[in-house]
Design an enzyme around this catalytic site. Structure first.
Site, PDB file in Angstrom:
ATOM      1  N   GLU A  40      -7.321  -9.829  -2.009  1.00  0.00           N
ATOM      2  CA  GLU A  40      -8.551 -10.124  -1.261  1.00  0.00           C
ATOM      3  C   GLU A  40      -8.257 -10.351   0.101  1.00  0.00           C
ATOM      4  O   GLU A  40      -9.143 -10.139   0.994  1.00  0.00           O
ATOM      5  CB  GLU A  40      -8.877 -11.653  -1.993  1.00  0.00           C
ATOM      6  CG  GLU A  40      -8.877 -11.716  -3.532  1.00  0.00           C
ATOM      7  CD  GLU A  40      -7.528 -12.026  -3.966  1.00  0.00           C
ATOM      8  OE1 GLU A  40      -6.600 -12.178  -3.580  1.00  0.00           O
ATOM      9  OE2 GLU A  40      -7.738 -11.871  -5.364  1.00  0.00           O
ATOM     10  N   ARG A 172      -3.943  -8.350 -13.911  1.00  0.00           N
ATOM     11  CA  ARG A 172      -2.685  -8.742 -13.446  1.00  0.00           C
ATOM     12  C   ARG A 172      -2.041  -9.526 -14.917  1.00  0.00           C
ATOM     13  O   ARG A 172      -2.053 -10.679 -14.767  1.00  0.00           O
ATOM     14  CB  ARG A 172      -2.409  -9.627 -12.291  1.00  0.00           C
ATOM     15  CG  ARG A 172      -3.013  -9.096 -10.668  1.00  0.00           C
ATOM     16  CD  ARG A 172      -2.150  -8.008 -10.679  1.00  0.00           C
ATOM     17  NE  ARG A 172      -2.492  -7.542  -8.967  1.00  0.00           N
ATOM     18  CZ  ARG A 172      -3.284  -6.375  -8.805  1.00  0.00           C
ATOM     19  NH1 ARG A 172      -3.902  -5.890  -9.905  1.00  0.00           N
ATOM     20  NH2 ARG A 172      -3.540  -5.909  -7.857  1.00  0.00           N
ATOM     21  N   GLY A 235     -11.459  10.548  -6.869  1.00  0.00           N
ATOM     22  CA  GLY A 235     -12.509   9.827  -6.151  1.00  0.00           C
ATOM     23  C   GLY A 235     -13.052   8.642  -6.900  1.00  0.00           C
ATOM     24  O   GLY A 235     -12.542   8.021  -7.439  1.00  0.00           O
ATOM     25  N   GLY A 260      -2.767  -1.079  -2.589  1.00  0.00           N
ATOM     26  CA  GLY A 260      -3.585  -1.503  -1.478  1.00  0.00           C
ATOM     27  C   GLY A 260      -4.774  -0.408  -1.426  1.00  0.00           C
ATOM     28  O   GLY A 260      -5.677  -0.690  -0.727  1.00  0.00           O
ATOM     29  N   ASP A 263      -8.113  -1.738  -2.952  1.00  0.00           N
ATOM     30  CA  ASP A 263      -8.929  -3.061  -1.907  1.00  0.00           C
ATOM     31  C   ASP A 263      -9.371  -2.142  -0.873  1.00  0.00           C
ATOM     32  O   ASP A 263     -10.473  -2.457  -0.366  1.00  0.00           O
ATOM     33  CB  ASP A 263      -7.625  -4.116  -1.345  1.00  0.00           C
ATOM     34  CG  ASP A 263      -7.013  -4.415  -2.530  1.00  0.00           C
ATOM     35  OD1 ASP A 263      -7.667  -4.700  -3.658  1.00  0.00           O
ATOM     36  OD2 ASP A 263      -5.773  -4.802  -2.492  1.00  0.00           O
ATOM     37  N   ASP A 299       0.343  -3.016   2.251  1.00  0.00           N
ATOM     38  CA  ASP A 299      -0.920  -2.971   1.310  1.00  0.00           C
ATOM     39  C   ASP A 299      -2.138  -2.517   2.387  1.00  0.00           C
ATOM     40  O   ASP A 299      -2.792  -1.723   2.086  1.00  0.00           O
ATOM     41  CB  ASP A 299      -1.271  -4.258   1.165  1.00  0.00           C
ATOM     42  CG  ASP A 299      -0.360  -4.689  -0.226  1.00  0.00           C
ATOM     43  OD1 ASP A 299       0.609  -3.916  -0.467  1.00  0.00           O
ATOM     44  OD2 ASP A 299      -0.956  -5.570  -1.171  1.00  0.00           O
TER      45      ASP A 299
HETATM   46  O1  KDG Z   1      -4.087  -5.163  -4.614  1.00  0.00           O
HETATM   47  C1  KDG Z   1      -2.761  -5.215  -3.740  1.00  0.00           C
HETATM   48  C2  KDG Z   1      -2.284  -6.618  -4.446  1.00  0.00           C
HETATM   49  O2  KDG Z   1      -1.698  -6.084  -5.866  1.00  0.00           O
HETATM   50  C3  KDG Z   1      -0.903  -7.098  -3.769  1.00  0.00           C
HETATM   51  O3  KDG Z   1      -1.406  -7.383  -2.378  1.00  0.00           O
HETATM   52  C4  KDG Z   1      -0.445  -8.248  -4.463  1.00  0.00           C
HETATM   53  O4  KDG Z   1      -2.447  -9.769  -4.631  1.00  0.00           O
HETATM   54  C5  KDG Z   1      -1.544  -9.187  -5.032  1.00  0.00           C
HETATM   55  C6  KDG Z   1      -1.455  -9.461  -6.492  1.00  0.00           C
HETATM   56  O5  KDG Z   1      -1.741 -10.305  -6.811  1.00  0.00           O
HETATM   57  O6  KDG Z   1      -0.940  -8.311  -7.256  1.00  0.00           O
END
Ligand code: KDG
Length: 317
Positions: A40, A172, A235, A260, A263, A299
Protein backbone atom coordinates in the site's frame (compact mmCIF):
# COMPACT_ATOMS: atom_id res chain seq x y z
CA UNK A 1 -6.96 17.27 2.96
CA UNK A 2 -6.11 14.54 0.46
CA UNK A 3 -7.87 13.08 -2.58
CA UNK A 4 -6.41 9.60 -2.06
CA UNK A 5 -6.04 7.42 1.01
CA UNK A 6 -5.08 3.85 1.86
CA UNK A 7 -4.30 1.70 4.90
CA UNK A 8 -1.44 -0.77 5.11
CA UNK A 9 1.70 -2.08 6.71
CA UNK A 10 4.92 -0.39 5.60
CA UNK A 11 8.08 -2.48 5.64
CA UNK A 12 11.76 -1.74 5.40
CA UNK A 13 12.98 -3.93 2.57
CA UNK A 14 16.50 -5.30 2.37
CA UNK A 15 16.99 -6.50 -1.22
CA UNK A 16 20.06 -8.49 -2.33
CA UNK A 17 22.46 -6.07 -3.97
CA UNK A 18 24.95 -6.75 -6.76
CA UNK A 19 25.42 -9.35 -9.47
CA UNK A 20 27.36 -11.66 -7.12
CA UNK A 21 24.21 -12.09 -4.99
CA UNK A 22 22.05 -13.28 -7.90
CA UNK A 23 20.24 -16.62 -7.49
CA UNK A 24 21.43 -17.13 -3.89
CA UNK A 25 19.28 -18.43 -1.04
CA UNK A 26 18.41 -15.61 1.39
CA UNK A 27 20.57 -17.18 4.11
CA UNK A 28 23.64 -16.93 1.84
CA UNK A 29 23.26 -13.28 0.82
CA UNK A 30 25.93 -10.93 2.18
CA UNK A 31 25.01 -7.56 0.66
CA UNK A 32 21.62 -5.90 0.88
CA UNK A 33 20.30 -2.53 -0.20
CA UNK A 34 17.65 -0.79 1.91
CA UNK A 35 14.31 0.35 0.40
CA UNK A 36 10.89 1.55 1.51
CA UNK A 37 8.25 -1.15 0.75
CA UNK A 38 4.82 -2.52 1.55
CA UNK A 39 2.16 -2.93 -1.12
CA UNK A 40 0.00 0.00 0.00
CA UNK A 41 2.99 2.31 0.59
CA UNK A 42 4.06 1.50 -2.95
CA UNK A 43 0.70 2.70 -4.25
CA UNK A 44 1.02 5.90 -2.18
CA UNK A 45 4.50 6.57 -3.58
CA UNK A 46 3.29 6.17 -7.17
CA UNK A 47 0.13 8.25 -6.74
CA UNK A 48 2.07 11.02 -4.99
CA UNK A 49 4.86 11.06 -7.61
CA UNK A 50 2.21 11.83 -10.21
CA UNK A 51 1.22 14.92 -8.23
CA UNK A 52 -1.85 13.80 -6.27
CA UNK A 53 -2.41 14.47 -2.57
CA UNK A 54 -2.08 11.28 -0.57
CA UNK A 55 -2.60 10.15 3.05
CA UNK A 56 -1.39 6.83 4.40
CA UNK A 57 -2.89 5.14 7.47
CA UNK A 58 -0.75 2.82 9.59
CA UNK A 59 1.00 2.25 12.92
CA UNK A 60 4.80 2.41 13.30
CA UNK A 61 7.09 1.21 16.05
CA UNK A 62 9.32 3.71 17.84
CA UNK A 63 12.50 2.25 16.38
CA UNK A 64 14.99 2.98 13.56
CA UNK A 65 12.85 1.26 10.90
CA UNK A 66 9.83 3.30 11.97
CA UNK A 67 11.95 6.47 11.71
CA UNK A 68 13.27 5.42 8.29
CA UNK A 69 9.72 4.85 7.03
CA UNK A 70 8.44 8.15 8.42
CA UNK A 71 11.30 10.08 6.79
CA UNK A 72 10.83 8.21 3.49
CA UNK A 73 7.10 9.05 3.48
CA UNK A 74 7.91 12.73 4.14
CA UNK A 75 10.40 12.69 1.27
CA UNK A 76 7.74 11.23 -1.05
CA UNK A 77 5.20 13.87 0.01
CA UNK A 78 2.88 11.31 1.56
CA UNK A 79 0.66 12.61 4.37
CA UNK A 80 1.33 11.08 7.78
CA UNK A 81 -1.47 12.66 9.85
CA UNK A 82 -3.08 9.24 10.40
CA UNK A 83 0.03 7.38 11.44
CA UNK A 84 0.05 6.35 15.08
CA UNK A 85 3.04 4.91 16.89
CA UNK A 86 3.79 2.43 19.65
CA UNK A 87 6.82 1.77 21.82
CA UNK A 88 5.61 -1.77 22.58
CA UNK A 89 6.05 -3.43 19.19
CA UNK A 90 8.60 -3.17 16.37
CA UNK A 91 8.10 -1.98 12.80
CA UNK A 92 8.18 -4.93 10.36
CA UNK A 93 10.89 -5.57 7.77
CA UNK A 94 11.62 -8.10 5.04
CA UNK A 95 14.48 -9.65 3.10
CA UNK A 96 14.34 -10.24 -0.66
CA UNK A 97 16.57 -12.35 -2.90
CA UNK A 98 17.67 -11.50 -6.44
CA UNK A 99 16.90 -13.88 -9.30
CA UNK A 100 17.91 -14.08 -12.95
CA UNK A 101 14.38 -15.23 -13.92
CA UNK A 102 10.98 -15.42 -12.22
CA UNK A 103 9.96 -14.00 -8.85
CA UNK A 104 12.45 -13.45 -6.00
CA UNK A 105 12.08 -15.10 -2.56
CA UNK A 106 10.79 -12.96 0.29
CA UNK A 107 11.17 -13.49 4.03
CA UNK A 108 9.10 -11.38 6.45
CA UNK A 109 9.95 -10.24 9.97
CA UNK A 110 6.53 -8.83 10.77
CA UNK A 111 4.65 -11.19 13.13
CA UNK A 112 3.24 -9.15 16.05
CA UNK A 113 4.50 -5.98 14.35
CA UNK A 114 3.39 -2.46 15.27
CA UNK A 115 0.96 -2.38 12.31
CA UNK A 116 -0.66 -5.64 13.42
CA UNK A 117 -1.64 -3.77 16.62
CA UNK A 118 -3.59 -1.12 14.69
CA UNK A 119 -7.15 -0.87 16.07
CA UNK A 120 -10.44 0.84 15.17
CA UNK A 121 -9.52 3.52 17.76
CA UNK A 122 -6.58 4.53 15.59
CA UNK A 123 -9.13 5.66 12.96
CA UNK A 124 -10.86 8.14 15.28
CA UNK A 125 -9.35 11.29 13.73
CA UNK A 126 -10.00 10.14 10.17
CA UNK A 127 -11.54 12.82 7.95
CA UNK A 128 -12.64 11.57 4.53
CA UNK A 129 -14.28 14.84 3.45
CA UNK A 130 -12.08 15.49 0.37
CA UNK A 131 -11.17 11.88 -0.37
CA UNK A 132 -12.17 10.78 -3.88
CA UNK A 133 -10.58 7.36 -3.93
CA UNK A 134 -9.69 4.69 -1.34
CA UNK A 135 -7.38 1.83 -2.26
CA UNK A 136 -7.84 -1.43 -0.35
CA UNK A 137 -5.40 -4.32 -0.32
CA UNK A 138 -5.83 -7.82 1.11
CA UNK A 139 -2.66 -7.66 3.21
CA UNK A 140 -3.78 -5.42 6.10
CA UNK A 141 -6.84 -7.54 7.07
CA UNK A 142 -4.52 -10.58 7.26
CA UNK A 143 -2.28 -9.06 9.94
CA UNK A 144 -4.54 -9.52 13.01
CA UNK A 145 -8.12 -9.43 14.27
CA UNK A 146 -7.77 -5.75 15.26
CA UNK A 147 -6.27 -4.71 11.92
CA UNK A 148 -9.11 -6.53 10.15
CA UNK A 149 -11.74 -4.77 12.26
CA UNK A 150 -10.16 -1.41 11.41
CA UNK A 151 -10.01 -2.36 7.73
CA UNK A 152 -13.75 -3.20 7.73
CA UNK A 153 -14.46 0.10 9.48
CA UNK A 154 -12.73 1.90 6.59
CA UNK A 155 -14.88 -0.06 4.11
CA UNK A 156 -18.03 0.97 6.02
CA UNK A 157 -16.96 4.63 5.94
CA UNK A 158 -16.26 4.42 2.19
CA UNK A 159 -19.71 2.92 1.62
CA UNK A 160 -21.42 5.51 3.81
CA UNK A 161 -19.70 8.39 2.02
CA UNK A 162 -19.92 6.79 -1.40
CA UNK A 163 -16.18 7.03 -2.03
CA UNK A 164 -14.86 4.94 -4.95
CA UNK A 165 -12.73 1.94 -3.92
CA UNK A 166 -10.25 -0.25 -5.74
CA UNK A 167 -9.33 -3.62 -4.23
CA UNK A 168 -6.18 -5.60 -4.92
CA UNK A 169 -6.47 -9.06 -3.29
CA UNK A 170 -2.65 -9.22 -2.78
CA UNK A 171 -2.87 -12.82 -1.55
CA UNK A 172 -0.22 -13.56 1.12
CA UNK A 173 -1.05 -17.11 2.31
CA UNK A 174 1.74 -17.01 4.92
CA UNK A 175 -0.15 -14.25 6.78
CA UNK A 176 -3.45 -16.17 7.06
CA UNK A 177 -4.29 -18.99 9.45
CA UNK A 178 -5.90 -21.06 6.66
CA UNK A 179 -6.56 -20.92 2.93
CA UNK A 180 -10.30 -21.03 3.65
CA UNK A 181 -10.14 -17.98 5.91
CA UNK A 182 -8.08 -16.11 3.29
CA UNK A 183 -10.40 -16.94 0.38
CA UNK A 184 -13.60 -16.17 2.31
CA UNK A 185 -12.34 -12.87 3.72
CA UNK A 186 -10.75 -11.66 0.49
CA UNK A 187 -13.87 -12.47 -1.53
CA UNK A 188 -16.09 -10.79 1.08
CA UNK A 189 -14.00 -7.61 0.76
CA UNK A 190 -13.98 -7.87 -3.04
CA UNK A 191 -17.80 -8.09 -3.17
CA UNK A 192 -17.96 -4.78 -1.25
CA UNK A 193 -15.48 -2.96 -3.52
CA UNK A 194 -16.25 -0.95 -6.65
CA UNK A 195 -13.29 -2.09 -8.73
CA UNK A 196 -11.60 -5.46 -8.15
CA UNK A 197 -8.12 -6.05 -9.61
CA UNK A 198 -6.96 -9.66 -9.15
CA UNK A 199 -4.08 -11.37 -10.94
CA UNK A 200 -4.75 -14.54 -12.94
CA UNK A 201 -3.22 -16.82 -10.29
CA UNK A 202 -5.20 -15.05 -7.58
CA UNK A 203 -8.37 -15.67 -9.59
CA UNK A 204 -7.56 -19.37 -9.68
CA UNK A 205 -7.21 -19.48 -5.87
CA UNK A 206 -10.18 -17.22 -5.17
CA UNK A 207 -12.79 -18.67 -7.55
CA UNK A 208 -11.28 -21.72 -9.21
CA UNK A 209 -10.54 -20.58 -12.77
CA UNK A 210 -7.66 -18.84 -14.53
CA UNK A 211 -9.91 -17.71 -17.39
CA UNK A 212 -9.97 -13.89 -17.13
CA UNK A 213 -13.58 -13.61 -18.27
CA UNK A 214 -14.79 -16.22 -15.77
CA UNK A 215 -12.87 -14.46 -12.98
CA UNK A 216 -14.49 -11.15 -13.96
CA UNK A 217 -17.99 -12.69 -14.17
CA UNK A 218 -17.60 -14.22 -10.70
CA UNK A 219 -17.19 -10.75 -9.16
CA UNK A 220 -19.60 -8.91 -11.51
CA UNK A 221 -22.33 -11.39 -10.54
CA UNK A 222 -21.81 -10.36 -6.92
CA UNK A 223 -22.44 -6.69 -7.69
CA UNK A 224 -18.88 -5.44 -8.32
CA UNK A 225 -19.02 -2.64 -10.91
CA UNK A 226 -15.76 -3.26 -12.73
CA UNK A 227 -13.19 -6.07 -12.76
CA UNK A 228 -9.66 -5.65 -14.13
CA UNK A 229 -7.72 -8.92 -14.31
CA UNK A 230 -3.93 -8.46 -14.45
CA UNK A 231 -2.38 -10.66 -17.14
CA UNK A 232 1.30 -9.93 -16.39
CA UNK A 233 3.34 -9.06 -19.51
CA UNK A 234 0.21 -9.53 -21.63
CA UNK A 235 -1.53 -6.51 -20.06
CA UNK A 236 -4.97 -6.48 -18.45
CA UNK A 237 -8.48 -7.77 -19.16
CA UNK A 238 -11.31 -5.36 -18.36
CA UNK A 239 -14.97 -6.25 -17.90
CA UNK A 240 -18.08 -4.48 -16.61
CA UNK A 241 -21.75 -4.56 -17.66
CA UNK A 242 -20.99 -2.09 -20.48
CA UNK A 243 -17.56 -3.17 -21.73
CA UNK A 244 -15.14 -6.01 -22.28
CA UNK A 245 -11.64 -5.71 -23.74
CA UNK A 246 -7.96 -6.47 -23.21
CA UNK A 247 -5.42 -3.64 -22.95
CA UNK A 248 -2.02 -4.97 -24.12
CA UNK A 249 1.10 -4.67 -21.96
CA UNK A 250 4.37 -2.88 -22.76
CA UNK A 251 7.58 -4.50 -23.92
CA UNK A 252 10.21 -4.68 -21.19
CA UNK A 253 13.88 -4.92 -22.26
CA UNK A 254 15.21 -6.49 -19.06
CA UNK A 255 13.28 -7.60 -15.99
CA UNK A 256 15.30 -6.70 -12.86
CA UNK A 257 12.70 -7.46 -10.16
CA UNK A 258 9.01 -8.31 -10.55
CA UNK A 259 7.84 -7.20 -7.06
CA UNK A 260 5.88 -3.94 -7.08
CA UNK A 261 4.48 -4.35 -10.61
CA UNK A 262 0.92 -4.98 -9.39
CA UNK A 263 1.02 -1.95 -7.10
CA UNK A 264 2.40 0.10 -10.01
CA UNK A 265 -0.53 -1.10 -12.10
CA UNK A 266 -2.91 0.12 -9.38
CA UNK A 267 -1.15 3.52 -9.42
CA UNK A 268 -1.87 3.90 -13.13
CA UNK A 269 -5.54 2.95 -12.84
CA UNK A 270 -6.16 5.09 -9.73
CA UNK A 271 -4.42 8.23 -11.03
CA UNK A 272 -6.06 7.76 -14.43
CA UNK A 273 -9.48 7.69 -12.76
CA UNK A 274 -8.65 10.66 -10.51
CA UNK A 275 -7.72 12.64 -13.63
CA UNK A 276 -10.88 11.60 -15.50
CA UNK A 277 -9.06 9.59 -18.19
CA UNK A 278 -10.99 7.19 -20.33
CA UNK A 279 -10.87 3.76 -18.60
CA UNK A 280 -8.81 2.23 -21.42
CA UNK A 281 -6.17 4.95 -21.02
CA UNK A 282 -6.15 4.54 -17.25
CA UNK A 283 -5.54 0.78 -17.66
CA UNK A 284 -2.87 1.50 -20.30
CA UNK A 285 -1.18 3.79 -17.78
CA UNK A 286 -1.39 0.94 -15.25
CA UNK A 287 0.33 -1.41 -17.70
CA UNK A 288 3.01 1.22 -18.36
CA UNK A 289 3.82 1.78 -14.67
CA UNK A 290 3.78 -2.00 -14.06
CA UNK A 291 6.36 -2.37 -16.86
CA UNK A 292 8.49 0.50 -15.50
CA UNK A 293 8.39 -1.10 -12.04
CA UNK A 294 9.98 -4.40 -13.12
CA UNK A 295 13.02 -2.63 -14.57
CA UNK A 296 14.41 -1.60 -11.15
CA UNK A 297 15.43 -3.47 -7.95
CA UNK A 298 13.17 -1.96 -5.24
CA UNK A 299 9.37 -2.20 -5.17
CA UNK A 300 8.62 1.43 -6.03
CA UNK A 301 11.90 3.01 -7.20
CA UNK A 302 10.87 2.55 -10.84
CA UNK A 303 7.57 4.40 -10.45
CA UNK A 304 7.64 7.49 -12.65
CA UNK A 305 7.25 11.19 -12.26
CA UNK A 306 4.78 12.66 -14.74
CA UNK A 307 7.58 13.59 -17.12
CA UNK A 308 9.07 10.08 -17.12
CA UNK A 309 5.62 8.55 -17.60
CA UNK A 310 4.87 10.74 -20.63
CA UNK A 311 8.24 9.80 -22.19
CA UNK A 312 7.63 6.10 -21.58
CA UNK A 313 4.13 6.27 -23.06
CA UNK A 314 5.54 7.98 -26.15
CA UNK A 315 8.15 5.22 -26.46
CA UNK A 316 11.05 7.60 -25.81
CA UNK A 317 12.33 5.89 -22.64
O1 KDG B 1 3.45 -5.73 -3.50
C1 KDG B 1 4.73 -5.56 -2.91
C2 KDG B 1 4.73 -6.17 -1.56
O2 KDG B 1 4.64 -7.56 -1.69
C3 KDG B 1 5.93 -5.91 -0.70
O3 KDG B 1 6.28 -4.56 -0.66
C4 KDG B 1 5.77 -6.42 0.69
O4 KDG B 1 3.72 -5.50 1.45
C5 KDG B 1 4.38 -6.45 1.22
C6 KDG B 1 3.82 -7.75 1.48
O5 KDG B 1 3.06 -7.83 2.42
O6 KDG B 1 4.09 -8.70 0.77
Amino acid sequence: MSEFITIGEPLTLFGAEGESETDKEIKDINHFEKFLAGAEVNVCVGVSRLGHSVEYITKLGEDPFGDFIKESLDRENIGTSYISSTGDYFTGYQLKSKVSTGDPKIFYFRRNSAASHFTVDDLQKLDLEDVKHIHLSGIFPALSKTSRDAFYKLIELAEEKNIRTTFDPNLRPQLWSSKEEMVNTINDIAFRSDIVMPGINEGLILMGSDDPEKIADFYLNKGVKLVIVKLGAKGAFVKSKERMYTVPGFKVEKVVDTVGAGDGFAVGVITGLLEGLDLKDAVRRGNAIGAMAVMSPGDNDGYPTREKLEKFLKGEA
